[in-house]
Design a protein around this motif. Structure first.
Motif, PDB file in Angstrom:
ATOM      1  N   SER A  77      -6.399   2.257  -8.576  1.00  0.00           N
ATOM      2  CA  SER A  77      -6.876   2.658  -7.252  1.00  0.00           C
ATOM      3  C   SER A  77      -5.980   3.706  -6.607  1.00  0.00           C
ATOM      4  O   SER A  77      -6.440   4.513  -5.796  1.00  0.00           O
ATOM      5  CB  SER A  77      -6.955   1.432  -6.332  1.00  0.00           C
ATOM      6  OG  SER A  77      -7.875   0.487  -6.828  1.00  0.00           O
ATOM      7  N   PHE A  78      -4.696   3.685  -6.955  1.00  0.00           N
ATOM      8  CA  PHE A  78      -3.737   4.615  -6.354  1.00  0.00           C
ATOM      9  C   PHE A  78      -2.957   5.330  -7.463  1.00  0.00           C
ATOM     10  O   PHE A  78      -1.753   5.105  -7.638  1.00  0.00           O
ATOM     11  CB  PHE A  78      -2.778   3.872  -5.415  1.00  0.00           C
ATOM     12  CG  PHE A  78      -3.467   3.174  -4.285  1.00  0.00           C
ATOM     13  CD1 PHE A  78      -3.742   3.848  -3.104  1.00  0.00           C
ATOM     14  CD2 PHE A  78      -3.879   1.854  -4.404  1.00  0.00           C
ATOM     15  CE1 PHE A  78      -4.396   3.213  -2.057  1.00  0.00           C
ATOM     16  CE2 PHE A  78      -4.535   1.214  -3.366  1.00  0.00           C
ATOM     17  CZ  PHE A  78      -4.802   1.895  -2.198  1.00  0.00           C
ATOM     18  N   LYS A 134       1.566 -10.699  -1.396  1.00  0.00           N
ATOM     19  CA  LYS A 134       2.821 -11.204  -0.838  1.00  0.00           C
ATOM     20  C   LYS A 134       3.944 -10.184  -0.989  1.00  0.00           C
ATOM     21  O   LYS A 134       4.718  -9.935  -0.050  1.00  0.00           O
ATOM     22  CB  LYS A 134       3.201 -12.515  -1.527  1.00  0.00           C
ATOM     23  CG  LYS A 134       4.428 -13.187  -0.939  1.00  0.00           C
ATOM     24  CD  LYS A 134       4.688 -14.531  -1.602  1.00  0.00           C
ATOM     25  CE  LYS A 134       5.912 -15.215  -0.997  1.00  0.00           C
ATOM     26  NZ  LYS A 134       6.169 -16.536  -1.628  1.00  0.00           N
ATOM     27  N   VAL A 135       4.019  -9.560  -2.159  1.00  0.00           N
ATOM     28  CA  VAL A 135       5.080  -8.581  -2.409  1.00  0.00           C
ATOM     29  C   VAL A 135       4.902  -7.350  -1.521  1.00  0.00           C
ATOM     30  O   VAL A 135       5.847  -6.869  -0.890  1.00  0.00           O
ATOM     31  CB  VAL A 135       5.097  -8.169  -3.898  1.00  0.00           C
ATOM     32  CG1 VAL A 135       6.064  -6.994  -4.110  1.00  0.00           C
ATOM     33  CG2 VAL A 135       5.509  -9.346  -4.772  1.00  0.00           C
ATOM     34  N   LEU A 136       3.668  -6.845  -1.443  1.00  0.00           N
ATOM     35  CA  LEU A 136       3.426  -5.645  -0.641  1.00  0.00           C
ATOM     36  C   LEU A 136       3.669  -5.904   0.840  1.00  0.00           C
ATOM     37  O   LEU A 136       4.202  -5.045   1.552  1.00  0.00           O
ATOM     38  CB  LEU A 136       1.998  -5.138  -0.861  1.00  0.00           C
ATOM     39  CG  LEU A 136       1.675  -4.607  -2.262  1.00  0.00           C
ATOM     40  CD1 LEU A 136       0.261  -4.040  -2.295  1.00  0.00           C
ATOM     41  CD2 LEU A 136       2.667  -3.540  -2.692  1.00  0.00           C
ATOM     42  N   GLY A 162       6.800  -0.884   5.533  1.00  0.00           N
ATOM     43  CA  GLY A 162       7.820   0.038   6.010  1.00  0.00           C
ATOM     44  C   GLY A 162       8.376   0.905   4.905  1.00  0.00           C
ATOM     45  O   GLY A 162       8.950   1.964   5.152  1.00  0.00           O
ATOM     46  N   ASN A 163       8.201   0.462   3.662  1.00  0.00           N
ATOM     47  CA  ASN A 163       8.604   1.274   2.514  1.00  0.00           C
ATOM     48  C   ASN A 163       7.667   2.476   2.428  1.00  0.00           C
ATOM     49  O   ASN A 163       6.451   2.320   2.458  1.00  0.00           O
ATOM     50  CB  ASN A 163       8.506   0.427   1.236  1.00  0.00           C
ATOM     51  CG  ASN A 163       9.031   1.155   0.005  1.00  0.00           C
ATOM     52  OD1 ASN A 163       8.736   2.324  -0.206  1.00  0.00           O
ATOM     53  ND2 ASN A 163       9.794   0.449  -0.807  1.00  0.00           N
ATOM     54  N   PRO A 164       8.202   3.692   2.353  1.00  0.00           N
ATOM     55  CA  PRO A 164       7.328   4.881   2.337  1.00  0.00           C
ATOM     56  C   PRO A 164       6.357   4.911   1.167  1.00  0.00           C
ATOM     57  O   PRO A 164       5.345   5.607   1.217  1.00  0.00           O
ATOM     58  CB  PRO A 164       8.329   6.048   2.269  1.00  0.00           C
ATOM     59  CG  PRO A 164       9.612   5.444   1.786  1.00  0.00           C
ATOM     60  CD  PRO A 164       9.626   4.043   2.299  1.00  0.00           C
ATOM     61  N   ASP A 165       6.654   4.151   0.101  1.00  0.00           N
ATOM     62  CA  ASP A 165       5.748   4.119  -1.050  1.00  0.00           C
ATOM     63  C   ASP A 165       4.579   3.161  -0.835  1.00  0.00           C
ATOM     64  O   ASP A 165       3.629   3.157  -1.612  1.00  0.00           O
ATOM     65  CB  ASP A 165       6.511   3.695  -2.316  1.00  0.00           C
ATOM     66  CG  ASP A 165       7.567   4.716  -2.714  1.00  0.00           C
ATOM     67  OD1 ASP A 165       7.302   5.923  -2.539  1.00  0.00           O
ATOM     68  OD2 ASP A 165       8.647   4.318  -3.181  1.00  0.00           O
ATOM     69  N   ILE A 166       4.659   2.326   0.214  1.00  0.00           N
ATOM     70  CA  ILE A 166       3.626   1.314   0.455  1.00  0.00           C
ATOM     71  C   ILE A 166       2.790   1.741   1.656  1.00  0.00           C
ATOM     72  O   ILE A 166       3.247   1.699   2.790  1.00  0.00           O
ATOM     73  CB  ILE A 166       4.251  -0.071   0.736  1.00  0.00           C
ATOM     74  CG1 ILE A 166       5.269  -0.426  -0.345  1.00  0.00           C
ATOM     75  CG2 ILE A 166       3.157  -1.125   0.822  1.00  0.00           C
ATOM     76  CD1 ILE A 166       4.690  -0.505  -1.728  1.00  0.00           C
ATOM     77  N   SER A 167       1.563   2.151   1.408  1.00  0.00           N
ATOM     78  CA  SER A 167       0.680   2.571   2.497  1.00  0.00           C
ATOM     79  C   SER A 167      -0.123   1.382   3.015  1.00  0.00           C
ATOM     80  O   SER A 167      -0.270   0.358   2.336  1.00  0.00           O
ATOM     81  CB  SER A 167      -0.283   3.656   2.007  1.00  0.00           C
ATOM     82  OG  SER A 167      -1.167   3.130   1.034  1.00  0.00           O
ATOM     83  N   THR A 173      -6.102  -2.889   0.367  1.00  0.00           N
ATOM     84  CA  THR A 173      -6.815  -3.015  -0.905  1.00  0.00           C
ATOM     85  C   THR A 173      -6.385  -4.276  -1.639  1.00  0.00           C
ATOM     86  O   THR A 173      -7.213  -4.965  -2.252  1.00  0.00           O
ATOM     87  CB  THR A 173      -6.550  -1.777  -1.787  1.00  0.00           C
ATOM     88  OG1 THR A 173      -7.023  -0.616  -1.106  1.00  0.00           O
ATOM     89  CG2 THR A 173      -7.265  -1.895  -3.124  1.00  0.00           C
ATOM     90  N   ALA A 174      -5.092  -4.589  -1.575  1.00  0.00           N
ATOM     91  CA  ALA A 174      -4.607  -5.818  -2.210  1.00  0.00           C
ATOM     92  C   ALA A 174      -5.266  -7.041  -1.575  1.00  0.00           C
ATOM     93  O   ALA A 174      -5.656  -7.991  -2.271  1.00  0.00           O
ATOM     94  CB  ALA A 174      -3.088  -5.905  -2.089  1.00  0.00           C
TER      95      ALA A 174
END
Length: 255
Positions: free
Chosen positions: A18-19, A57-59, A64-69, A75-76
């Motif tokens: 998806s990403f 849970k992990v996401l 706040g992590n720039p890699d996590i939108s 979507t998760a």
């Protein structure tokens, strides 16, 4: 009675699918083992559900992590919801609720457009919220600068008694370029201010008694305000109105 068998009626892409622009394998190694592609017709086992929930849970823990939108986290959650819905809607084969391949294909054709529409609406809502947030931020800034300008005006009133020509400049409190105002007033178009920020000043001080017509037109464009000037005002009248504006006095005072 045969045990219930929950099957997902449509394929669920992995987050990596998806990403594709996010290198999940290296940047999010902690979810790699759980990020699986789920084919249509896959049994919704405890293991499949567990893997989907672990990713959520992990996401969530990495917000706040720039890699996590936000889209990735949403979507998760959608993946988990789809699996849960499959469990809810699936009945036992004895009750005649087992899906054939044709039925699953048909369901996927119905559900996928709905999911796409929901995602589109969610994106529109997020864009609207961002726009509203920006508008509120701009309004709060404008309010702050109006309050600052009230203090400036009070100081300028005192300055009028000692050195009336040199007054402290106010901060810009109205967004935009005053080009249209110059045109409406029929005055010479001032120099392009270059999109000045709210809170910026035309100058530190203004010698109102020596302002030229070009200076005043430039101020109109910069501040996007007329200072009470109307079409037909002579230069001396414009100077007085600028001075009054700097002191929060009525535009017509001493004109």
């Amino acid at each position: 009675m045969a045990a219930q068998v929950a099957r997902i009626p449509f394929a669920i892409l992995s987050l990596n699918e998806s990403f594709p622009h996010v290198d999940i394998i290296t940047q999010l190694a902690e979810i790699t083992a759980f990020d699986i592609h789920i084919d249509a017709g896959t049994d919704v086992t405890a293991e499949v559900m567990h893997k989907a929930k672990v990713i959520v849970k992990v996401l969530e823990s990495l917000k706040g992590n720039p890699d996590i939108s936000e889209e990735m986290i949403a979507t998760a959650h959608d993946r988990v919801s789809a699996l849960q819905q499959a469990r809810i809607t699936t009945m036992t084969p004895d009750q005649g609720a087992g899906f054939t391949a044709a039925q699953m294909q048909q369901l996927q054709g119905i559900v996928q457009p709905l999911r796409d529409e929901i995602h589109g609406l969610r994106d529109e809502m997020r864009e609207d919220m961002r726009g509203l947030r920006d508008e509120m931020h701009e309004e709060m800034q404008s309010l702050k600068f109006r309050l600052d300008n009230n203090e400036t005006a009070q100081r300028n009133k005192l300055l009028l008694e000692s050195r009336p020509a040199a007054l402290e400049c106010r901060k810009k409190q109205v967004p935009g370029d005053g080009l249209n105002l110059c045109q409406q007033l029929g005055v010479a178009v001032g120099a392009n201010p270059g999109n000045p920020l709210l809170g910026s000043k035309f100058r530190d001080e203004i010698d109102t008694g020596n302002l030229t017509a070009a200076d005043i037109s430039g101020m109109i464009r910069f501040y996007n305000e007329t200072f009470g000037i109307v079409a037909g005002d002579q230069l001396y009248q414009r100077r007085i109105k600028v001075s009054n504006w700097l002191c929060n006095l009525p535009p017509s005072r001493n004109v």
